[in-house]
Design a protein around this motif. Structure first.
Motif, PDB file in Angstrom:
ATOM      1  N   PHE A   6       0.870  -0.904   0.039  1.00  0.00           N
ATOM      2  CA  PHE A   6      -0.271   0.096  -0.150  1.00  0.00           C
ATOM      3  C   PHE A   6       0.769   1.479  -0.348  1.00  0.00           C
ATOM      4  O   PHE A   6       2.078   1.161   0.285  1.00  0.00           O
ATOM      5  N   GLU A   7       0.488   2.435  -0.613  1.00  0.00           N
ATOM      6  CA  GLU A   7       1.489   3.478   0.197  1.00  0.00           C
ATOM      7  C   GLU A   7      -0.259   4.386   0.229  1.00  0.00           C
ATOM      8  O   GLU A   7      -1.131   4.998   0.481  1.00  0.00           O
ATOM      9  N   ILE A   8       0.445   5.263   0.961  1.00  0.00           N
ATOM     10  CA  ILE A   8       0.208   6.934   2.597  1.00  0.00           C
ATOM     11  C   ILE A   8       0.853   7.845   2.064  1.00  0.00           C
ATOM     12  O   ILE A   8       2.055   8.031   1.976  1.00  0.00           O
ATOM     13  N   VAL A   9       0.116   8.619   2.014  1.00  0.00           N
ATOM     14  CA  VAL A   9       0.712  10.111   1.777  1.00  0.00           C
ATOM     15  C   VAL A   9      -0.282  10.994   2.931  1.00  0.00           C
ATOM     16  O   VAL A   9      -1.194  10.674   2.847  1.00  0.00           O
ATOM     17  N   PHE A  10       0.692  11.845   4.077  1.00  0.00           N
ATOM     18  CA  PHE A  10       0.450  12.174   4.667  1.00  0.00           C
ATOM     19  C   PHE A  10       0.427  13.704   4.127  1.00  0.00           C
ATOM     20  O   PHE A  10       1.432  14.535   3.422  1.00  0.00           O
ATOM     21  N   SER A  11      -0.205  15.169   4.784  1.00  0.00           N
ATOM     22  CA  SER A  11      -0.076  16.156   4.882  1.00  0.00           C
ATOM     23  C   SER A  11      -1.049  16.964   5.518  1.00  0.00           C
ATOM     24  O   SER A  11      -1.513  16.489   6.795  1.00  0.00           O
ATOM     25  N   THR A  12      -0.503  18.410   5.762  1.00  0.00           N
ATOM     26  CA  THR A  12      -1.757  18.631   6.017  1.00  0.00           C
ATOM     27  C   THR A  12      -3.101  19.709   5.519  1.00  0.00           C
ATOM     28  O   THR A  12      -3.175  20.058   5.213  1.00  0.00           O
ATOM     29  N   HIS A  13      -4.534  20.111   6.488  1.00  0.00           N
ATOM     30  CA  HIS A  13      -5.425  20.145   5.533  1.00  0.00           C
ATOM     31  C   HIS A  13      -5.761  21.052   7.366  1.00  0.00           C
ATOM     32  O   HIS A  13      -5.315  21.175   8.098  1.00  0.00           O
ATOM     33  N   SER A  14      -6.458  21.993   7.014  1.00  0.00           N
ATOM     34  CA  SER A  14      -7.374  23.527   8.192  1.00  0.00           C
ATOM     35  C   SER A  14      -7.765  22.423   9.280  1.00  0.00           C
ATOM     36  O   SER A  14      -8.006  23.375  10.373  1.00  0.00           O
ATOM     37  N   PHE A  15      -7.654  21.755   9.028  1.00  0.00           N
ATOM     38  CA  PHE A  15      -8.510  21.152  10.081  1.00  0.00           C
ATOM     39  C   PHE A  15      -7.700  19.954  11.107  1.00  0.00           C
ATOM     40  O   PHE A  15      -7.553  19.584  12.393  1.00  0.00           O
ATOM     41  N   LEU A  17      -4.397  16.565  10.409  1.00  0.00           N
ATOM     42  CA  LEU A  17      -4.106  15.773   9.730  1.00  0.00           C
ATOM     43  C   LEU A  17      -4.613  14.614   8.611  1.00  0.00           C
ATOM     44  O   LEU A  17      -6.045  14.504   8.854  1.00  0.00           O
ATOM     45  N   MET A  18      -4.145  15.242   7.318  1.00  0.00           N
ATOM     46  CA  MET A  18      -5.141  14.058   6.403  1.00  0.00           C
ATOM     47  C   MET A  18      -4.157  12.704   5.533  1.00  0.00           C
ATOM     48  O   MET A  18      -2.684  13.269   5.615  1.00  0.00           O
ATOM     49  N   ALA A  19      -4.591  11.868   5.443  1.00  0.00           N
ATOM     50  CA  ALA A  19      -4.121  10.707   4.750  1.00  0.00           C
ATOM     51  C   ALA A  19      -4.577   9.802   3.714  1.00  0.00           C
ATOM     52  O   ALA A  19      -5.907   9.812   3.740  1.00  0.00           O
ATOM     53  N   ARG A  20      -4.026   9.842   2.569  1.00  0.00           N
ATOM     54  CA  ARG A  20      -4.744   9.306   1.162  1.00  0.00           C
ATOM     55  C   ARG A  20      -3.971   7.351   1.561  1.00  0.00           C
ATOM     56  O   ARG A  20      -2.854   8.050   1.047  1.00  0.00           O
ATOM     57  N   VAL A  21      -4.441   6.725   1.335  1.00  0.00           N
ATOM     58  CA  VAL A  21      -4.291   5.402   1.312  1.00  0.00           C
ATOM     59  C   VAL A  21      -4.773   4.942  -0.103  1.00  0.00           C
ATOM     60  O   VAL A  21      -5.828   5.027  -0.597  1.00  0.00           O
ATOM     61  N   THR A  22      -3.529   4.056  -0.725  1.00  0.00           N
ATOM     62  CA  THR A  22      -4.089   3.665  -2.243  1.00  0.00           C
ATOM     63  C   THR A  22      -3.087   1.735  -2.121  1.00  0.00           C
ATOM     64  O   THR A  22      -2.403   1.851  -1.069  1.00  0.00           O
ATOM     65  N   GLY A  23      -4.296   1.331  -2.254  1.00  0.00           N
ATOM     66  CA  GLY A  23      -3.557  -0.242  -2.794  1.00  0.00           C
ATOM     67  C   GLY A  23      -4.180  -1.148  -2.310  1.00  0.00           C
ATOM     68  O   GLY A  23      -5.521  -1.212  -2.352  1.00  0.00           O
ATOM     69  N   GLU A  24      -4.094  -2.944  -2.122  1.00  0.00           N
ATOM     70  CA  GLU A  24      -4.663  -3.958  -1.920  1.00  0.00           C
ATOM     71  C   GLU A  24      -5.388  -3.769  -0.906  1.00  0.00           C
ATOM     72  O   GLU A  24      -4.717  -3.742   0.212  1.00  0.00           O
ATOM     73  N   ALA A  25      -6.872  -4.218  -0.501  1.00  0.00           N
ATOM     74  CA  ALA A  25      -7.268  -4.547   0.890  1.00  0.00           C
ATOM     75  C   ALA A  25      -7.282  -5.198   1.675  1.00  0.00           C
ATOM     76  O   ALA A  25      -7.594  -6.258   1.401  1.00  0.00           O
ATOM     77  N   THR A  26      -6.218  -5.690   2.349  1.00  0.00           N
ATOM     78  CA  THR A  26      -6.042  -6.521   3.062  1.00  0.00           C
ATOM     79  C   THR A  26      -6.371  -6.257   4.689  1.00  0.00           C
ATOM     80  O   THR A  26      -5.849  -5.265   4.541  1.00  0.00           O
ATOM     81  N   PHE A  27      -6.328  -7.201   4.888  1.00  0.00           N
ATOM     82  CA  PHE A  27      -6.056  -7.308   6.695  1.00  0.00           C
ATOM     83  C   PHE A  27      -4.767  -6.245   7.566  1.00  0.00           C
ATOM     84  O   PHE A  27      -4.668  -5.541   8.212  1.00  0.00           O
ATOM     85  N   GLU A  28      -3.869  -7.164   6.458  1.00  0.00           N
ATOM     86  CA  GLU A  28      -2.665  -6.554   7.688  1.00  0.00           C
ATOM     87  C   GLU A  28      -2.008  -5.088   6.260  1.00  0.00           C
ATOM     88  O   GLU A  28      -1.767  -4.618   7.348  1.00  0.00           O
ATOM     89  N   ASN A  29      -2.758  -4.500   5.507  1.00  0.00           N
ATOM     90  CA  ASN A  29      -2.588  -3.540   4.591  1.00  0.00           C
ATOM     91  C   ASN A  29      -3.334  -2.647   5.936  1.00  0.00           C
ATOM     92  O   ASN A  29      -2.865  -2.137   5.812  1.00  0.00           O
ATOM     93  N   THR A  30      -4.378  -3.182   6.389  1.00  0.00           N
ATOM     94  CA  THR A  30      -4.897  -1.769   6.673  1.00  0.00           C
ATOM     95  C   THR A  30      -4.450  -1.941   8.232  1.00  0.00           C
ATOM     96  O   THR A  30      -4.648  -0.018   8.529  1.00  0.00           O
ATOM     97  N   VAL A  31      -3.958  -3.104   9.070  1.00  0.00           N
ATOM     98  CA  VAL A  31      -3.300  -2.246  10.113  1.00  0.00           C
ATOM     99  C   VAL A  31      -1.789  -1.842  10.155  1.00  0.00           C
ATOM    100  O   VAL A  31      -2.123  -0.683  10.697  1.00  0.00           O
TER     101      VAL A  31
END
Length: 125
Positions: A6-15, A17-31
């Protein structure tokens, strides 16, 4: 142990932390991506988290969501508002919201990012 993909990209937003995650939806990746979020929160405090979850594949089961929430209890996720956005559909993620609320976390799931941002901003200074 399964290799995470998976890939996760962090950025800031006015409120917060923002995180965008892409990749294969497995339990291991989600954890793994939730652990990455916790590690990022250790580096920078945030009143809220907007998670854009674009993982693809077989949705996690109710039991997987329950286990994940149990694993995250007692950490920094309990101190912030969490909006978990699944733009491609909820795919049983409502279980995550239910279990998170039962664990005392302030979390909601959305399919629309705009709705999630409005919810996050409500009550934040």
């Amino acid at each position: 142990m399964t290799q995470t993909s998976f890939e996760i990209v962090f950025s800031t937003h006015s409120f917060g932390l923002m995180a965008r995650v892409t990749g294969e939806a497995t339990f291991e990746n989600t954890v793994a991506y939730w652990r990455a979020i916790v590690a990022e929160l250790d580096k920078r405090a945030s009143p809220a988290l907007l998670l854009i979850d674009e993982m693809t594949g077989t949705p996690l089961s109710e039991e997987h969501w329950r286990r994940l929430v149990e694993m995250m209890k007692g950490g920094p996720l309990e101190r912030l508002r969490i909006a978990h956005v699944k733009p491609m559909g909820l795919e049983r993620i409502e279980y995550c919201e239910i279990f998170a609320l039962e664990a005392g976390m302030h979390a909601r799931v959305f399919t629309d990012q705009t709705d999630a941002v409005i919810w996050l901003r409500h009550g934040l200074s």
